[in-house]
Structures are given as C-alpha cells and as structure tokens.
Design an enzyme around this catalytic site. Structure first.
Site, PDB file in Angstrom:
ATOM      1  N   GLU A 191       0.845  -1.190   0.000  1.00  0.00           N
ATOM      2  CA  GLU A 191       0.000   0.000   0.000  1.00  0.00           C
ATOM      3  C   GLU A 191       0.882   1.243   0.000  1.00  0.00           C
ATOM      4  O   GLU A 191       1.753   1.397   0.869  1.00  0.00           O
ATOM      5  CB  GLU A 191      -0.913  -0.012   1.232  1.00  0.00           C
ATOM      6  CG  GLU A 191      -1.934   1.100   1.250  1.00  0.00           C
ATOM      7  CD  GLU A 191      -2.816   1.067   2.489  1.00  0.00           C
ATOM      8  OE1 GLU A 191      -3.462   2.098   2.761  1.00  0.00           O
ATOM      9  OE2 GLU A 191      -2.853   0.034   3.186  1.00  0.00           O
ATOM     10  N   ASP A 223      -4.972   9.544   9.202  1.00  0.00           N
ATOM     11  CA  ASP A 223      -3.592   9.203   9.539  1.00  0.00           C
ATOM     12  C   ASP A 223      -3.207   9.640  10.946  1.00  0.00           C
ATOM     13  O   ASP A 223      -3.511  10.762  11.369  1.00  0.00           O
ATOM     14  CB  ASP A 223      -2.621   9.842   8.541  1.00  0.00           C
ATOM     15  CG  ASP A 223      -2.813   9.330   7.127  1.00  0.00           C
ATOM     16  OD1 ASP A 223      -3.419   8.249   6.980  1.00  0.00           O
ATOM     17  OD2 ASP A 223      -2.358   9.989   6.183  1.00  0.00           O
TER      18      ASP A 223
END
EC number: 4.2.1.20
Length: 255
Positions: free
Chosen positions: A49, A60
C-alpha cells in the site's frame, strides 16, 4: 475477477497470511521508492500500500502524518509518484491510498488513464463515501484496478454486506475508532465484528490500524485473512532500519 482479488483469494484459499505493508511514497525521497518496493517484495509482502502525501490526512496518525509532511517538503505530488511508478516493475500488486482531493485536482479520467500504465492494482480512498463511488467506478470498469472498500467499527451491521459486495481486491476492516498508529487497544467485540465481515464477504478481509506486532497478526488471523501494517513499517523506514522491516515481515508471513 480483477488480478488483485484473484491473487489474494489464492493466498486465502491456501491459508497463507496475507500481509500488506503500508509506506508513504516519497517520505525518504522518491528516488528511494523502487528500493522500498523491492525490499517489501523480497520480504514476502502480499501487496504494498502506497500512501500519497496530503495536507489534511484525516485518517492518519502521527507517524504517518509526519512521513507525509516529509514527502510534501520533498515536493512529492501524486503526479510525480505516478510518473515514478511508470518506471517501476514489480510482481507485487501495488495499492494506492489517497484522499479524493488529490485525485480530483489531478482529473479523474486522467488519473485512471495514467494509473493503468503502472503496476498499481488497487485504490483506497478513505473519504469517498460508498454513495459517491460512481464518480470513479465507470472509469475503473475496463481496468484491472480494484476499488477497495473500508468497513469501520461503526458501520451498521446491515450495511456491511452491501459494502463488501461492491468492493474488489480485499475488504479493509478498520480495527479501531480513530486514526492509524501503534499501541492501540482493541474492543472486545472486534474479533466477532471481523469474523462477521469475513463471513459475508467472498473477498479476503484484512484488518488495519494499530497493528504492530506478531501477536497482533496472530490474533487477527483467527477471524480474517490477514493484516495491513502501516505506522510500524513507516517508523522503521524513517529510522533507516530496513533490516528490521524485512525480518518482521518474514516472521509474520512464515506462520
């Protein structure tokens, strides 16, 4: 069936642990990207990824945010990453994780047109709601790129079959409420939640967010096909500990 789905289903049927490491493209400089992909491939990654740096990365945690900021400071953009990926050939399927805004700025049709010239086989867009997937799905229909759905802990149970039915490649099961990061505590009901997603999905279900140890992987393998590991990998690479990254992946996928 698209190639990412086919490859990962074959691993699932062989009862192999599916392991997808996440890296932030360009965090160590774009000239390092090919070497990082090769390192992860040789260690036994099932797919890789690739995060795209973005100024407002809502999903995030601190480690990945910091890596994204380093990439932005290096003047890394989505266009530069795709240009680099056109030069990289790998047997390991690549999966891009990006927010919708960079794709929209790139131009949806141009983005997919350029992406098919790379070894990218999957696309994860955390802020693209299921109801708006038709912005991209018509452009992906004739490609070998899978649009990978995310299923959250807060996703209503009756909605899960609909989400997994529409997805390709694998099902990204978010294992915590909140953002990415190591050292997370998991809810007691998580294993039951993951097992239900895998039961209603004909694609492999991979748990992600907060997974940072062999013990975590062993725990999740009891209820789904594998895991996605980001913050731990990103942190080790930022410290120049490629050997530790390789050893961790090899240890996990050998079980």
């Amino acid at each position: 069936m698209k190639s990412l789905t086919k490859q990962l289903k074959a691993k699932q049927q062989a009862n192999e642990t599916i392991f997808v490491p996440y890296i932030m493209a360009g965090a160590q400089g774009l000239n390092q990207l090919a070497d990082e992909i090769q390192l992860l491939t040789e260690a036994g990654a099932s797919a890789i990824e690739l995060g795209i740096p973005f100024s407002d990365p809502v999903a995030d945690g601190p480690v990945i945010q910091a890596a994204g900021l380093r990439a932005l400071e290096n003047k890394v953009t989505l266009k530069k990453i795709i240009q680099q990926l056109k030069q990289i050939k790998t047997k390991t399927p690549l999966v891009i994780m990006t927010y919708f805004n960079p794709i929209f700025s790139y131009g949806l049709e141009t983005f997919i047109h350029d992406l098919v010239k790379t070894d990218v086989k999957g696309l994860i867009i955390p802020d693209l709601p299921y109801e708006h997937q038709e912005l991209l799905t018509p452009l992906l229909n004739d490609s070998d790129i899978s649009l990978i759905p995310l299923v959250a802990l807060t996703t209503p149970k009756e909605r899960i079959p609909e989400l997994v039915e529409s997805g390709e490649g694998f099902i990204y099961a978010v294992a915590v409420n909140g953002v990415t990061g190591t050292g997370r505590n998991y809810q007691e009901t998580l294993d039951e939640h993951l097992a239900y997603i895998q039961k209603v999905s004909d694609k492999p279900v991979l748990a992600g967010f907060g997974i940072s140890s062999k013990e975590h992987v062993e725990r999740f393998r009891k209820s789904c096909a594998g895991v996605i590991v980001g913050s731990k990998i990103v942190q080790l690479l930022s410290e120049g500990k490629q050997t530790e990254v390789s050893a961790f992946i090899k240890e996990v996928v050998s079980n």
